[in-house]
Design an enzyme around this catalytic site. Sequence first.
Site, short mmCIF file in Angstrom:
data_model
loop_
_atom_site.label_atom_id
_atom_site.label_comp_id
_atom_site.label_asym_id
_atom_site.label_seq_id
_atom_site.Cartn_x
_atom_site.Cartn_y
_atom_site.Cartn_z
N LYS A 97 0.91 -1.35 -0.04
CA LYS A 97 -0.07 0.06 -0.03
C LYS A 97 0.91 1.23 -0.03
CE LYS A 97 -2.28 -1.81 3.57
NZ LYS A 97 -1.69 -3.04 3.33
N THR B 111 10.99 4.77 6.25
CA THR B 111 10.02 4.82 7.08
C THR B 111 9.30 3.76 7.51
OG1 THR B 111 8.61 5.31 5.04
CG2 THR B 111 9.68 7.27 6.07
N SER B 112 9.98 2.59 7.47
CA SER B 112 9.23 1.11 7.53
C SER B 112 9.43 0.78 9.00
CB SER B 112 9.72 0.28 6.52
OG SER B 112 8.65 -0.86 6.50
N ARG B 113 10.66 0.16 9.05
CA ARG B 113 10.93 -0.59 10.48
C ARG B 113 12.49 -0.25 10.70
NH1 ARG B 113 6.72 0.27 11.88
NH2 ARG B 113 4.96 -1.08 12.64
N ASP C 223 12.59 7.54 9.74
CA ASP C 223 11.55 7.96 10.73
C ASP C 223 11.46 6.81 11.67
OD1 ASP C 223 9.23 9.32 11.18
OD2 ASP C 223 8.07 7.71 10.70
N GLU D 137 14.43 2.29 18.72
CA GLU D 137 13.74 3.44 19.03
C GLU D 137 12.59 3.42 20.23
OE1 GLU D 137 11.39 3.23 15.31
OE2 GLU D 137 9.47 3.14 16.29
N HIS E 233 9.25 8.74 14.37
CA HIS E 233 8.23 7.71 13.86
C HIS E 233 6.97 8.47 13.94
CE1 HIS E 233 7.20 3.34 13.96
NE2 HIS E 233 6.28 3.95 13.17
N PHE F 61 3.10 8.32 10.38
CA PHE F 61 1.82 8.06 10.51
C PHE F 61 0.84 9.15 10.66
CE2 PHE F 61 0.55 7.55 14.94
CZ PHE F 61 1.73 7.83 15.57
P1 NAD Z 1 1.76 -3.77 3.04
O1 NAD Z 1 1.81 -5.31 3.70
O2 NAD Z 1 0.84 -3.23 1.98
O3 NAD Z 1 3.09 -3.85 1.89
C1 NAD Z 1 4.36 -4.55 2.24
C2 NAD Z 1 4.79 -5.20 0.89
O4 NAD Z 1 6.33 -5.58 1.24
C3 NAD Z 1 4.05 -6.07 0.31
O5 NAD Z 1 4.09 -5.88 -0.93
C4 NAD Z 1 5.00 -7.41 0.52
O6 NAD Z 1 5.00 -8.24 -0.43
C5 NAD Z 1 6.34 -6.80 0.74
N1 NAD Z 1 7.33 -7.56 1.21
C6 NAD Z 1 7.11 -8.58 2.25
N2 NAD Z 1 8.44 -9.21 2.48
C7 NAD Z 1 9.31 -8.71 1.40
C8 NAD Z 1 10.68 -8.91 1.32
N3 NAD Z 1 11.22 -9.90 1.97
N4 NAD Z 1 11.25 -8.33 0.26
C9 NAD Z 1 10.55 -7.41 -0.53
N5 NAD Z 1 9.14 -6.93 -0.42
C10 NAD Z 1 8.74 -7.79 0.62
O7 NAD Z 1 2.47 -2.82 3.94
P2 NAD Z 1 2.34 -1.13 4.17
O8 NAD Z 1 1.10 -0.84 4.55
O9 NAD Z 1 2.67 -0.51 2.60
O10 NAD Z 1 3.44 -0.83 5.22
C11 NAD Z 1 4.84 -1.13 4.78
C12 NAD Z 1 5.37 -0.81 6.06
O11 NAD Z 1 5.75 0.41 6.45
C13 NAD Z 1 4.96 -1.89 7.38
O12 NAD Z 1 5.48 -3.06 7.41
C14 NAD Z 1 5.34 -0.75 8.49
O13 NAD Z 1 6.58 -1.57 9.02
C15 NAD Z 1 5.67 0.70 7.82
N6 NAD Z 1 4.75 1.67 8.38
C16 NAD Z 1 5.65 2.61 8.87
C17 NAD Z 1 4.73 3.59 9.61
C18 NAD Z 1 5.27 4.96 10.07
O14 NAD Z 1 4.52 5.66 10.92
N7 NAD Z 1 6.61 5.13 9.96
C19 NAD Z 1 3.29 3.54 9.42
C20 NAD Z 1 2.79 2.53 8.98
C21 NAD Z 1 3.38 1.37 8.47
#
Ligand code: NAD
Length: 339
Positions: free
Chosen positions: A154, A232-234, A258, A263, A295, A298
């Site tokens: 997403k 901005t993921s983890r 982020d 953290e 962080h 969001f």
């Molecule tokens: P999502 O599940 O829609 O998308 C994650 C994508 O990563 C999927 O398409 C999946 O196939 C892919 N994936 C899984 N394992 C993988 C790998 N080994 N190599 C490559 N791609 C791989 O998730 P999203 O809603 O897009 O969120 C993504 C990340 O953003 C979350 O996992 C979360 O950690 C992070 N996040 C951060 C914040 C923030 O405030 N900074 C807020 C929400 C989410």
Amino acid sequence: MKVAVFNTKSYDRNFLETTNANYNHDLVFFEPRLTQETTALAVGFSAVCVFINDQLDKTTLRVLAAQGTKLIATRSAGFNHIDLNAAAEFGITVVRVPAYSPYAVAEHTVGLILTLNRKIHRAYNRVREGNFSLDGFMGFDLHGRTVGIIGTGKIGFLVAQILHGFGCQLLAYDLYPNPDCEALGVKYVDLQELFATSDIISLHCPLTPQTRHLINAQSLAQMKSGVMLINTSRGALIDTQAVIDALKSRKIGYLGLDVYEQESNLFFEDLSTEVIEDDVFQRLLTFPNVLITGHQAFFTEDALQNIAQTTLSNISDVESGRPCPNEVSAQRVVATKSG
Ligand code: NAD
């Protein structure tokens, strides 16, 4: 349902209280994080509501279950802070908020890219001091630059969509290519090619055993000199010490974070009068080409509204015995990963 809401700030409370007018749960707010030391606060609560920096390891879950907790409702999409196997073992259901605003995170990601590139954060201070020199502020056109997106779910898709508007060349790597990205013209490549050809690399995959320290000394060695790296993921997607070495050698030209591996000891709290003992984090702050936010990607009113709405609806589903579409279990995660 009687719900102990841990780790609450005033903004969580405002949105949950207002939205609860439609649900009538019995919400009791606690400021402390849920840890082994604070589980006693949850005595008598059948549901416990938590956030990403709460500790839901096996020991905590065992105590919660013994105290009568049947439901963990996390106000987050990610659930790597919850031991799902232990939750299943102790008969605790886990629900989450799978998507509250992918736009919020995608827009913040692009904000980090623009700010780092054009040094907007430094220009703000310089101009306020009456210093209108442009030295050190030179950026580059995003138009035509190659951006590599790792994880095109997403959020990754929306980042691709926004950067497509800027005229960037888009590369991606994902276990499951996203047809919406392909329709946009995103080219899926292997990680090696993405690392070798991207001017900007942005991480949007979840933290799993496979993705832990995806950015390490070996992957950094494959990247272009002066690459911009955005996370901005983890936090634990990045080996922070390797990134510090790459900043010192000038391999990384810009770093936007982020999230940070350690953290949970820092973010969401005002530590401005404390001594921060994390030397790795403090070293990151010394680089002029590093921009860190705590962080907050969001953190929009739209996202907080959606988090409150989905969390309370999840709790109502479980309370009334309806199947909850947002339940997560160890089996379901394994099933999703295998296809
Ligand atoms: P999502 O599940 O829609 O998308 C994650 C994508 O990563 C999927 O398409 C999946 O196939 C892919 N994936 C899984 N394992 C993988 C790998 N080994 N190599 C490559 N791609 C791989 O998730 P999203 O809603 O897009 O969120 C993504 C990340 O953003 C979350 O996992 C979360 O950690 C992070 N996040 C951060 C914040 C923030 O405030 N900074 C807020 C929400 C989410």
